[in-house]
Design an enzyme around this catalytic site. Structure first.
Site, mmCIF file in Angstrom:
data_model
loop_
_atom_site.group_PDB
_atom_site.id
_atom_site.type_symbol
_atom_site.label_atom_id
_atom_site.label_comp_id
_atom_site.label_asym_id
_atom_site.label_seq_id
_atom_site.Cartn_x
_atom_site.Cartn_y
_atom_site.Cartn_z
ATOM 1 N N GLU A 1 0.853 -1.058 -0.126
ATOM 2 C CA GLU A 1 -0.195 -0.101 0.041
ATOM 3 C C GLU A 1 0.889 1.172 0.037
ATOM 4 O O GLU A 1 0.717 2.143 1.013
ATOM 5 C CB GLU A 1 -0.974 0.155 1.209
ATOM 6 N N GLU B 1 -5.410 -8.422 -1.583
ATOM 7 C CA GLU B 1 -6.320 -8.280 -0.238
ATOM 8 C C GLU B 1 -7.741 -7.729 -0.219
ATOM 9 O O GLU B 1 -7.855 -6.948 -1.172
ATOM 10 C CB GLU B 1 -5.657 -7.061 0.780
HETATM 11 C C1 BG6 Z 1 -4.617 -3.275 4.874
HETATM 12 C C2 BG6 Z 1 -2.987 -3.779 5.219
HETATM 13 O O1 BG6 Z 1 -4.448 -1.878 4.723
HETATM 14 O O2 BG6 Z 1 -5.674 -3.688 5.347
HETATM 15 C C3 BG6 Z 1 -3.145 -4.924 6.141
HETATM 16 O O3 BG6 Z 1 -2.396 -4.135 4.022
HETATM 17 C C4 BG6 Z 1 -4.302 -4.843 6.941
HETATM 18 O O4 BG6 Z 1 -1.755 -4.987 6.760
HETATM 19 C C5 BG6 Z 1 -5.585 -5.025 6.324
HETATM 20 O O5 BG6 Z 1 -4.343 -5.711 8.104
HETATM 21 C C6 BG6 Z 1 -6.887 -4.671 7.236
HETATM 22 O O6 BG6 Z 1 -6.876 -3.640 7.807
HETATM 23 P P1 BG6 Z 1 -6.882 -3.831 9.685
HETATM 24 O O7 BG6 Z 1 -6.851 -2.610 10.108
HETATM 25 O O8 BG6 Z 1 -8.518 -4.348 9.507
HETATM 26 O O9 BG6 Z 1 -5.977 -4.787 10.173
#
Ligand code: BG6
Length: 491
Positions: free
Chosen positions: A199, A391
């Site tokens: 990111e 993701e």
């Molecule tokens: C992304 C990141 O922004 O979102 C991850 O690359 C992160 O590391 C994921 O865990 C989900 O966000 P969160 O805050 O719910 O863990």
């Protein structure tokens, strides 16, 4: 029949600091996440340190560094969830076996920089760290699971942060390139797919999201744009070296992919929305995919009186190190408006006006599968590069009852997003992979909570660090297994 390629890479994703634990084992040095406390939906995570001999802490977005002169420190009266995380460091065999049982074709993981270089730099890598990841990659290969490796996922070495502050110092480039080169050389026969920075656009995006309504100084923009520039150069140099070491490597960028929509038909909102795409998404995408700054970069810099340290050599490096694929995370869309809004989206990382057509998660993230289709089609049209959704997922509180988790809400979320990807593929997008976030429950990056769960596999651990760490497949585990076996047809 779904439209996914026969060799489509189905799988899941995690990051070293959110799963491994063993934060001081095997010769590992401290990273910035090791001094990060747990937060919650309403309170931030803090980085803890001493400054002028006194304990202090600062709230910050993932990827931020320490104040000048601070020495990162761990205190007994604070809780650091990443120290044990879910203990993947000791349990990776069990976890990979479960991934294999679901039929994973790929597993996206990151390498902890400080396992390889405890202080972030140097000429001698830490052999125990190299050996650990070799064992992990070999275990994946045993099940024909393709590793997809993020080189830097929100965990800069603490020693570098103390030395340089953060990525706004040019010194970070050489340290990163040295580290990346060691990884490429060491694992050239075990890993084909690499992502340079997780990111990367978060320097700007998260700064704005964390400071909504508080007014951001020109200095902060200067800092964020400079940080990004050095990261672009580091990424491009790594891409070039990676290709020299193994021409078959596929090296991608990784963008926090939020789909922006205009909040109204007001032409001012339409333009503001376009500018949000440019600043938050395309600025980074263009540099990494096209190898040069976009035409609108000057406008962005001028808006905040930003003047950057960019050399001719940097520009040549950017040109020579274009990425092979565009990868991104996708969780939500966002509304952009120039008007006063009464109903604001609220939650960690959420911004803008509330979209009346969408449902929001307990953490305030807008569930919007159509936004994923929109994002894929828009970006593919811009770069014509292979794409990966690396993701995606729903952070939710799960209830464990009689050893079972009935997470139909998660299945619904993922089903809709897979349907959206399928439509984008039918519309011509060259989509290669889908790795759902936190395929096994892990520590939340944003809040440090364990109770914000994304996994197909439940991990018995709570927000205070209690629990057996036992792994239990949820209903979604068996559902995803079917999805993979049918290449996305049986949803
Ligand atoms: C992304 C990141 O922004 O979102 C991850 O690359 C992160 O590391 C994921 O865990 C989900 O966000 P969160 O805050 O719910 O863990």
């Amino acid at each position: 029949m779904a439209n996914f390629r026969k060799d489509f890479l189905w799988g899941g994703a995690t990051a070293a600091n959110q799963v491994e634990g063993g934060y001081d084992e095997g010769g590992k040095g401290l990273s910035v996440t090791d001094i990060q406390t747990a937060g919650s939906l309403t309170s931030p995570r803090y980085l803890t340190y001493t400054l002028n001999g006194k304990k202090d802490k600062i709230a910050g977005a993932p990827g931020e560094g320490l104040p000048k002169g601070a020495k990162g420190a761990i205190f007994d009266d604070e809780y650091y969830p990443n120290h044990v995380a879910i203990d993947f460091y000791h349990r990776y065999k069990e976890d990979i076996k479960l991934f294999a049982e679901m039929g994973f074709k790929t597993y996206r993981l990151s390498i902890a920089w400080t396992r390889i270089f405890p202080n972030g730099e140097g000429s001698e890598p830490n052999q125990a760290g190299l050996d650990f990841y070799r064992r992990v990659f070999e275990e994946l290969r045993k099940y024909n699971i393709e590793p997809l490796v993020t080189i830097s996922h929100y965990e800069d070495p603490l020693a570098l942060s103390e030395k340089y502050g953060d990525w706004s110092d040019r010194g970070m480039i050489d340290a990163y390139v040295n580290y990346a080169k060691v990884l490429f050389t060491e694992y050239k026969d075990l890993v084909k797919y690499w992502l340079t920075f997780n990111e990367i656009n978060s320097a700007l995006l998260l700064m704005e999201m964390f400071n909504q309504g508080r007014g951001i100084s020109d200095e902060a923009y200067q800092h964020a744009y400079q940080k990004l520039h050095y990261q672009f150069v580091a990424s491009a140099k790594a891409v070039k070296i990676g290709h020299e070491i193994n021409p078959d490597f596929m090296i991608g960028n990784m963008i926090c992919g939020i789909a922006n929509y205009p909040g109204s038909p007001d032409p001012k909102d339409i333009l503001a929305n376009r500018y949000a795409w440019e600043q938050n998404i395309h600025y980074c995408g263009d540099v990494q995919c096209k190898g040069e700054y976009p035409s609108f970069a000057k406008r962005l810099w001028n808006e905040h009186n930003v003047s950057l340290d960019i050399t001719d050599q940097d520009l040549a490096d950017l040109k020579a190190g274009k990425v092979d694929m565009y990868t991104f995370s996708y969780y939500m869309s966002n509304m952009v408006t120039t008007h006063e809004v009464e109903d604001k989206a609220s939650g960690n990382f959420s911004a803008g006006a509330k979209n009346p057509y969408l449902k929001y998660s307990d953490w305030g993230w807008a569930t919007d599968p159509t936004g994923l289709q929109y994002y894929l089609e828009l970006i593919y049209d811009r770069y014509h590069l292979p794409m990966m959704v690396v993701e995606n997922g729903l952070g939710a509180v799960d209830k464990l009852e009689d050893g079972k988790v009935h997470d139909d809400y998660r299945i619904d979320y993922l089903r809709q997003h897979i349907q959206a990807m399928d439509k984008a593929v039918a519309n011509g997008v060259d989509l290669r992979a889908y790795t759902t976030w936190g395929c096994i429950d892990c520590v939340s990056a944003g809040t440090g909570q364990m109770s914000k769960r994304y996994g197909f596999i439940y991990v018995d651990r709570d927000d205070e660090g209690h629990g057996s760490l036992e792994r239990l497949p949820k209903d979604s585990f068996y559902w995803y297994k079917k999805v993979i076996a049918s290449n996305g047809s049986d949803l």
